[in-house]
Design an enzyme around this catalytic site. Sequence first.
Site, PDB file in Angstrom:
ATOM      1  N   THR A 190     -10.045  11.345   6.534  1.00 27.86           N
ATOM      2  CA  THR A 190      -9.079  11.118   7.351  1.00 27.86           C
ATOM      3  C   THR A 190      -8.572   9.684   7.494  1.00 27.86           C
ATOM      4  OG1 THR A 190     -10.564  10.680   9.383  1.00 27.86           O
ATOM      5  CG2 THR A 190     -10.286  12.920   8.748  1.00 27.86           C
ATOM      6  N   MET A 237     -12.041   1.897  -4.061  1.00 33.39           N
ATOM      7  CA  MET A 237     -12.380   0.876  -3.169  1.00 33.39           C
ATOM      8  C   MET A 237     -11.229   0.438  -2.725  1.00 33.39           C
ATOM      9  SD  MET A 237     -15.576   0.562  -3.408  1.00 33.39           S
ATOM     10  CE  MET A 237     -15.625  -0.972  -2.329  1.00 33.39           C
ATOM     11  N   GLU A 260     -27.028  10.072  -3.720  1.00 36.19           N
ATOM     12  CA  GLU A 260     -25.675  10.227  -3.940  1.00 36.19           C
ATOM     13  C   GLU A 260     -25.571  11.148  -4.893  1.00 36.19           C
ATOM     14  OE1 GLU A 260     -23.409   6.874  -4.431  1.00 36.19           O
ATOM     15  OE2 GLU A 260     -23.937   5.732  -2.561  1.00 36.19           O
ATOM     16  N   GLN A 275     -28.193   5.358  -4.447  1.00 36.40           N
ATOM     17  CA  GLN A 275     -27.528   6.009  -5.432  1.00 36.40           C
ATOM     18  C   GLN A 275     -28.027   7.171  -6.277  1.00 36.40           C
ATOM     19  OE1 GLN A 275     -25.204   4.397  -8.475  1.00 36.40           O
ATOM     20  NE2 GLN A 275     -23.836   3.207  -6.774  1.00 36.40           N
ATOM     21  N   HIS A 315     -19.903   7.844   1.182  1.00 39.74           N
ATOM     22  CA  HIS A 315     -19.964   6.545   1.699  1.00 39.74           C
ATOM     23  C   HIS A 315     -21.624   6.263   1.670  1.00 39.74           C
ATOM     24  CE1 HIS A 315     -19.062   2.977   3.979  1.00 39.74           C
ATOM     25  NE2 HIS A 315     -20.274   3.376   4.795  1.00 39.74           N
ATOM     26  N   LEU A 356      -6.549   3.917   2.057  1.00 38.91           N
ATOM     27  CA  LEU A 356      -5.470   4.840   1.727  1.00 38.91           C
ATOM     28  C   LEU A 356      -4.515   4.890   2.982  1.00 38.91           C
ATOM     29  CD1 LEU A 356      -7.475   7.320  -0.222  1.00 38.91           C
ATOM     30  CD2 LEU A 356      -5.882   5.817  -1.416  1.00 38.91           C
ATOM     31  N   ASN A 397     -15.051  11.948   0.464  1.00 39.55           N
ATOM     32  CA  ASN A 397     -15.591  10.609  -0.067  1.00 39.55           C
ATOM     33  C   ASN A 397     -16.949  10.773   0.151  1.00 39.55           C
ATOM     34  OD1 ASN A 397     -15.544   7.859  -0.466  1.00 39.55           O
ATOM     35  ND2 ASN A 397     -16.033   7.377   1.849  1.00 39.55           N
ATOM     36  N   ASP A 413     -13.727   5.933   6.952  1.00 43.78           N
ATOM     37  CA  ASP A 413     -15.204   6.196   6.942  1.00 43.78           C
ATOM     38  C   ASP A 413     -15.399   6.989   8.327  1.00 43.78           C
ATOM     39  OD1 ASP A 413     -15.836   4.921   4.492  1.00 43.78           O
ATOM     40  OD2 ASP A 413     -16.258   3.304   5.241  1.00 43.78           O
ATOM     41  N   ARG A 438       0.739  -1.078  -0.045  1.00 49.50           N
ATOM     42  CA  ARG A 438       0.039   0.040   0.062  1.00 49.50           C
ATOM     43  C   ARG A 438       0.860   1.200   0.013  1.00 49.50           C
ATOM     44  NH1 ARG A 438      -5.532  -1.062   0.807  1.00 49.50           N
ATOM     45  NH2 ARG A 438      -5.853  -3.186   1.842  1.00 49.50           N
ATOM     46  N   SER A 459     -23.824   9.668   2.892  1.00 50.79           N
ATOM     47  CA  SER A 459     -22.740  10.453   3.739  1.00 50.79           C
ATOM     48  C   SER A 459     -21.850  11.016   2.665  1.00 50.79           C
ATOM     49  CB  SER A 459     -22.398   9.959   5.171  1.00 50.79           C
ATOM     50  OG  SER A 459     -23.162   9.481   5.696  1.00 50.79           O
TER      51      SER A 459
HETATM   52  N1  NHR Z   1      -8.875   5.737   3.393  1.00 53.36           N
HETATM   53  C1  NHR Z   1      -8.938   6.279   4.508  1.00 53.36           C
HETATM   54  N2  NHR Z   1      -7.548   6.279   5.003  1.00 53.36           N
HETATM   55  N3  NHR Z   1      -9.927   6.664   5.219  1.00 53.36           N
HETATM   56  C2  NHR Z   1     -11.132   6.556   4.532  1.00 53.36           C
HETATM   57  O1  NHR Z   1     -12.145   7.304   5.130  1.00 53.36           O
HETATM   58  C3  NHR Z   1     -11.366   6.112   3.379  1.00 53.36           C
HETATM   59  C4  NHR Z   1     -10.284   5.652   2.680  1.00 53.36           C
HETATM   60  C5  NHR Z   1     -10.100   4.842   1.436  1.00 53.36           C
HETATM   61  C6  NHR Z   1     -11.576   4.642   0.774  1.00 53.36           C
HETATM   62  C7  NHR Z   1     -13.933   4.761   0.686  1.00 53.36           C
HETATM   63  C8  NHR Z   1     -14.600   3.687   1.643  1.00 53.36           C
HETATM   64  C9  NHR Z   1     -16.164   3.627   1.666  1.00 53.36           C
HETATM   65  O2  NHR Z   1     -16.842   4.807   1.386  1.00 53.36           O
HETATM   66  C10 NHR Z   1     -12.673   5.131   1.542  1.00 53.36           C
HETATM   67  C11 NHR Z   1     -12.699   6.023   2.550  1.00 53.36           C
HETATM   68  C12 NHR Z   1     -12.806   0.547   0.614  1.00 53.36           C
HETATM   69  C13 NHR Z   1     -12.669  -0.113   1.605  1.00 53.36           C
HETATM   70  C14 NHR Z   1     -12.231  -1.485   1.531  1.00 53.36           C
HETATM   71  O3  NHR Z   1     -12.362  -2.225   2.530  1.00 53.36           O
HETATM   72  C15 NHR Z   1     -13.368   0.193   2.795  1.00 53.36           C
HETATM   73  C16 NHR Z   1     -13.924   1.568   2.661  1.00 53.36           C
HETATM   74  C17 NHR Z   1     -14.064   2.376   1.626  1.00 53.36           C
HETATM   75  C18 NHR Z   1     -13.141   1.865   0.495  1.00 53.36           C
HETATM   76  N4  NHR Z   1     -11.271  -1.723   0.639  1.00 53.36           N
HETATM   77  C19 NHR Z   1     -10.500  -3.241   0.466  1.00 53.36           C
HETATM   78  C20 NHR Z   1      -8.969  -3.082   0.630  1.00 53.36           C
HETATM   79  O4  NHR Z   1      -8.286  -3.607   1.141  1.00 53.36           O
HETATM   80  C21 NHR Z   1     -10.432  -3.735  -0.825  1.00 53.36           C
HETATM   81  C22 NHR Z   1     -12.087  -3.903  -1.374  1.00 53.36           C
HETATM   82  C23 NHR Z   1     -12.132  -4.077  -2.804  1.00 53.36           C
HETATM   83  O5  NHR Z   1     -11.500  -4.127  -3.640  1.00 53.36           O
HETATM   84  O6  NHR Z   1     -13.404  -4.541  -3.147  1.00 53.36           O
HETATM   85  O7  NHR Z   1      -8.422  -1.797   0.333  1.00 53.36           O
HETATM   86  O8  NHR Z   1     -16.762   2.584   1.838  1.00 53.36           O
HETATM   87  C1  GAR Z   2     -21.436   4.361  -4.431  1.00 51.29           C
HETATM   88  O1  GAR Z   2     -22.702   3.767  -4.132  1.00 51.29           O
HETATM   89  C2  GAR Z   2     -20.639   4.716  -3.494  1.00 51.29           C
HETATM   90  O2  GAR Z   2     -21.437   5.264  -2.421  1.00 51.29           O
HETATM   91  C3  GAR Z   2     -19.709   3.505  -3.161  1.00 51.29           C
HETATM   92  O3  GAR Z   2     -19.732   2.742  -4.363  1.00 51.29           O
HETATM   93  C4  GAR Z   2     -20.777   3.315  -5.355  1.00 51.29           C
HETATM   94  C5  GAR Z   2     -19.944   3.692  -6.545  1.00 51.29           C
HETATM   95  O4  GAR Z   2     -20.784   4.161  -7.581  1.00 51.29           O
HETATM   96  N1  GAR Z   2     -18.704   3.559  -2.574  1.00 51.29           N
HETATM   97  C6  GAR Z   2     -18.305   2.573  -1.705  1.00 51.29           C
HETATM   98  O5  GAR Z   2     -18.965   1.640  -1.375  1.00 51.29           O
HETATM   99  C7  GAR Z   2     -16.810   2.964  -1.227  1.00 51.29           C
HETATM  100  N2  GAR Z   2     -16.332   1.811  -0.596  1.00 51.29           N
HETATM  101  P1  GAR Z   2     -20.254   4.683  -8.784  1.00 51.29           P
HETATM  102  O6  GAR Z   2     -18.924   4.190  -9.231  1.00 51.29           O
HETATM  103  O7  GAR Z   2     -21.197   4.467  -9.868  1.00 51.29           O
HETATM  104  O8  GAR Z   2     -20.036   6.154  -8.461  1.00 51.29           O
END
Ligand code: NHR
Ligand code: GAR
Length: 224
Positions: free
Chosen positions: A148, A97, A181, A178, A116, A100, A114, A152, A72, A143
């Site tokens: 940060t 996805m 959103e 959606q 969510h 970070l 972001n 989430d 990462r 939301s």
């Molecule tokens: N990074 C940080 N540091 N803080 C946040 O608030 C973040 C972030 C990165 C992405 C989006 C988030 C969401 O809206 C987001 C917010 C991916 C995962 C996850 O588990 C969880 C939350 C979100 C995005 N990802 C897996 C991973 O190992 C992979 C999952 C996959 O590829 O399908 O990174 O929900």
């Molecule tokens: C959206 O519903 C968003 O809220 C969600 O994925 C979809 C993306 O749709 N985000 C997450 O689940 C982040 N982990 P889009 O690619 O059509 O905008």
Amino acid sequence: MPSDHSRSPSIVVLISGSGSNLQAIIDGIEANAIPATISAVISNKSNVKGLARATAHGIPSHVLDHTQHTDREHYDLALQALIDEYSPDLVILAGFMRILTSSFVEHYAGKMLNIHPSLLPKFKGLHTHQRAIEANEAEHGCSVHFVTPELDGGPIIGQRKVTISEHETEDSLASKVQKEEHFLYPLCTRLFVEGRLSLTDTGPCLDGTPITEGGLDLTDMDDL
Ligand code: NHR
Ligand code: GAR
């Protein structure tokens, strides 16, 4: 060189998939409702629909494949270098996805958003629609928050709510959320690029006034 006040704010959008939220923001910009330019779209996955949307609107796009990086930290350093070529004023996660790293997130402190798919702080993480149904929730929604290091967990700017009906399925609920959103994200983007949203030491503010915990309920707003 004098600073250029006429330059419209620059946005870089990170995606992993369909990019329907990206599309909603593009539409807001093209309708002159959002005074900004999307300088680039970056996806960690190739051949996703969001990349085609960018191309169709003349926006430069890049694929930065996480499977081609050892960990990462290395991935996020490459991502940061690519983003910073565009010197954006705002970085938008739109269905991105990949979790970070803290140092990446801190580099964009106060300027990364972001969306969510839940009424945070409920249902952080993945599979939010199914979890909301299983928990017998009456309401669900989406939301927008400042990003940060805590996944989430960043300060919430705004939310829109939907009612969970009796025979709701994961798919029917996802499409209801959606739709909300696609209003909420362009609205929050507009407020940010207009300079009306900020993240201060004490929390997020709109027009200098603190936003209460839980964010603004923007459910009843119907004009971008
Ligand atoms: N990074 C940080 N540091 N803080 C946040 O608030 C973040 C972030 C990165 C992405 C989006 C988030 C969401 O809206 C987001 C917010 C991916 C995962 C996850 O588990 C969880 C939350 C979100 C995005 N990802 C897996 C991973 O190992 C992979 C999952 C996959 O590829 O399908 O990174 O929900
Ligand atoms: C959206 O519903 C968003 O809220 C969600 O994925 C979809 C993306 O749709 N985000 C997450 O689940 C982040 N982990 P889009 O690619 O059509 O905008």
